[in-house]
Scaffold this motif. Sequence first.
Motif, mmCIF file in Angstrom:
data_model
loop_
_atom_site.group_PDB
_atom_site.id
_atom_site.type_symbol
_atom_site.label_atom_id
_atom_site.label_comp_id
_atom_site.label_asym_id
_atom_site.label_seq_id
_atom_site.Cartn_x
_atom_site.Cartn_y
_atom_site.Cartn_z
ATOM 1 N N GLY A 93 10.269 16.166 -14.901
ATOM 2 C CA GLY A 93 11.436 15.558 -15.524
ATOM 3 C C GLY A 93 11.587 14.078 -15.216
ATOM 4 O O GLY A 93 12.675 13.517 -15.345
ATOM 5 N N VAL A 94 10.489 13.429 -14.818
ATOM 6 C CA VAL A 94 10.503 12.012 -14.462
ATOM 7 C C VAL A 94 9.664 11.248 -15.482
ATOM 8 O O VAL A 94 8.537 11.636 -15.784
ATOM 9 C CB VAL A 94 9.915 11.800 -13.038
ATOM 10 C CG1 VAL A 94 9.851 10.329 -12.686
ATOM 11 C CG2 VAL A 94 10.715 12.580 -12.004
ATOM 12 N N ASP A 95 10.230 10.162 -16.000
ATOM 13 C CA ASP A 95 9.479 9.332 -16.938
ATOM 14 C C ASP A 95 8.317 8.658 -16.226
ATOM 15 O O ASP A 95 8.454 8.189 -15.095
ATOM 16 C CB ASP A 95 10.376 8.242 -17.541
ATOM 17 C CG ASP A 95 11.396 8.805 -18.516
ATOM 18 O OD1 ASP A 95 11.150 9.882 -19.089
ATOM 19 O OD2 ASP A 95 12.450 8.160 -18.696
ATOM 20 N N LEU A 132 5.260 14.212 -3.354
ATOM 21 C CA LEU A 132 4.299 13.101 -3.330
ATOM 22 C C LEU A 132 4.387 12.285 -4.620
ATOM 23 O O LEU A 132 4.424 11.054 -4.583
ATOM 24 C CB LEU A 132 2.895 13.700 -3.191
ATOM 25 C CG LEU A 132 1.797 12.919 -2.538
ATOM 26 C CD1 LEU A 132 2.088 12.718 -1.082
ATOM 27 C CD2 LEU A 132 0.486 13.676 -2.716
ATOM 28 N N LEU A 133 4.429 12.969 -5.758
ATOM 29 C CA LEU A 133 4.533 12.289 -7.048
ATOM 30 C C LEU A 133 5.837 11.501 -7.166
ATOM 31 O O LEU A 133 5.851 10.367 -7.647
ATOM 32 C CB LEU A 133 4.426 13.303 -8.190
ATOM 33 C CG LEU A 133 3.021 13.821 -8.455
ATOM 34 C CD1 LEU A 133 3.058 15.169 -9.153
ATOM 35 C CD2 LEU A 133 2.236 12.814 -9.275
ATOM 36 N N ASN A 174 6.198 7.473 -7.614
ATOM 37 C CA ASN A 174 7.014 6.886 -8.673
ATOM 38 C C ASN A 174 8.029 5.897 -8.090
ATOM 39 O O ASN A 174 8.190 4.783 -8.602
ATOM 40 C CB ASN A 174 7.733 7.999 -9.446
ATOM 41 C CG ASN A 174 8.600 7.458 -10.556
ATOM 42 O OD1 ASN A 174 8.114 6.897 -11.520
ATOM 43 N ND2 ASN A 174 9.894 7.624 -10.406
ATOM 44 N N ASP A 175 8.698 6.289 -7.021
ATOM 45 C CA ASP A 175 9.676 5.402 -6.368
ATOM 46 C C ASP A 175 9.003 4.129 -5.862
ATOM 47 O O ASP A 175 9.545 3.032 -5.999
ATOM 48 C CB ASP A 175 10.375 6.123 -5.209
ATOM 49 C CG ASP A 175 11.275 7.256 -5.680
ATOM 50 O OD1 ASP A 175 11.591 7.336 -6.891
ATOM 51 O OD2 ASP A 175 11.658 8.087 -4.821
ATOM 52 N N TRP A 176 7.810 4.267 -5.266
ATOM 53 C CA TRP A 176 7.083 3.106 -4.748
ATOM 54 C C TRP A 176 6.718 2.153 -5.884
ATOM 55 O O TRP A 176 6.873 0.935 -5.751
ATOM 56 C CB TRP A 176 5.832 3.564 -4.000
ATOM 57 C CG TRP A 176 4.978 2.444 -3.494
ATOM 58 C CD1 TRP A 176 5.173 1.710 -2.352
ATOM 59 C CD2 TRP A 176 3.794 1.907 -4.110
ATOM 60 N NE1 TRP A 176 4.178 0.761 -2.225
ATOM 61 C CE2 TRP A 176 3.326 0.861 -3.290
ATOM 62 C CE3 TRP A 176 3.092 2.216 -5.268
ATOM 63 C CZ2 TRP A 176 2.181 0.124 -3.600
ATOM 64 C CZ3 TRP A 176 1.958 1.484 -5.583
ATOM 65 C CH2 TRP A 176 1.513 0.452 -4.749
ATOM 66 N N THR A 213 0.827 -1.211 0.000
ATOM 67 C CA THR A 213 0.000 0.000 0.000
ATOM 68 C C THR A 213 0.859 1.257 0.000
ATOM 69 O O THR A 213 1.861 1.347 0.697
ATOM 70 C CB THR A 213 -0.907 0.017 1.250
ATOM 71 O OG1 THR A 213 -1.732 -1.144 1.234
ATOM 72 C CG2 THR A 213 -1.785 1.253 1.292
ATOM 73 N N PHE A 214 0.422 2.230 -0.780
ATOM 74 C CA PHE A 214 0.996 3.577 -0.790
ATOM 75 C C PHE A 214 -0.147 4.527 -0.471
ATOM 76 O O PHE A 214 -1.194 4.479 -1.123
ATOM 77 C CB PHE A 214 1.578 3.908 -2.169
ATOM 78 C CG PHE A 214 2.158 5.289 -2.261
ATOM 79 C CD1 PHE A 214 3.498 5.502 -1.998
ATOM 80 C CD2 PHE A 214 1.368 6.378 -2.612
ATOM 81 C CE1 PHE A 214 4.048 6.772 -2.083
ATOM 82 C CE2 PHE A 214 1.897 7.659 -2.683
ATOM 83 C CZ PHE A 214 3.246 7.857 -2.423
#
Length: 190
Positions: free
Chosen positions: A125-127, A85-86, A90-92, A40-41
Amino acid sequence: MSKRVDIMVDIETLGKGSNATIFQISAIAFDIITGEHYSTFNKIADISKNDKLVVDGSTLIWWLNTNKELLAELLNNGHNSSDKLLIMFNDWIHTQSDDINDIHLWGNGILFDNKMIEEQLISLGVDYPIYYKNDRDVRTIVDLAGKKLEITEQELKEYFKDESLTEHDALDDVKYQIKLVAGCYNALIG
């Protein structure tokens, strides 16, 4: 061989445009057949840490007329900016599979949740971490299952409704949508 990973996502925003301020992102990796939750995130933004806010009046009025107590609770419990948060989301996502191409991201309308996340990540700047063929839409599977079962969308949604969940809290919406999608998936393949 890696395994398919389904993730349900829901966001709460202050607008409907693709650049609207996102103040809650919730997601659960789940088994599409059983509905079992794996990971969960759930994060809420402290919008006072944002460089800018993009708010539309109709959404703000909608929140105030729908559940102003929930809006206040969420906005008072954030910790990071919407941009952070975004990045955290993305990392999660990247921790959910060794092969990012195995991840299928479900949104309740891919042109809202999924698209808004994609456009805002790109603006940072993140895919976007989801393979272009792997965006999934709750509304489409509900429509198809309803037709197969010969019931209306509303009847299908009522069947899976859970009174213990708070509507428009992104985490509770994700839990409900997982039950709905797993039920529809089984109706379609069963």
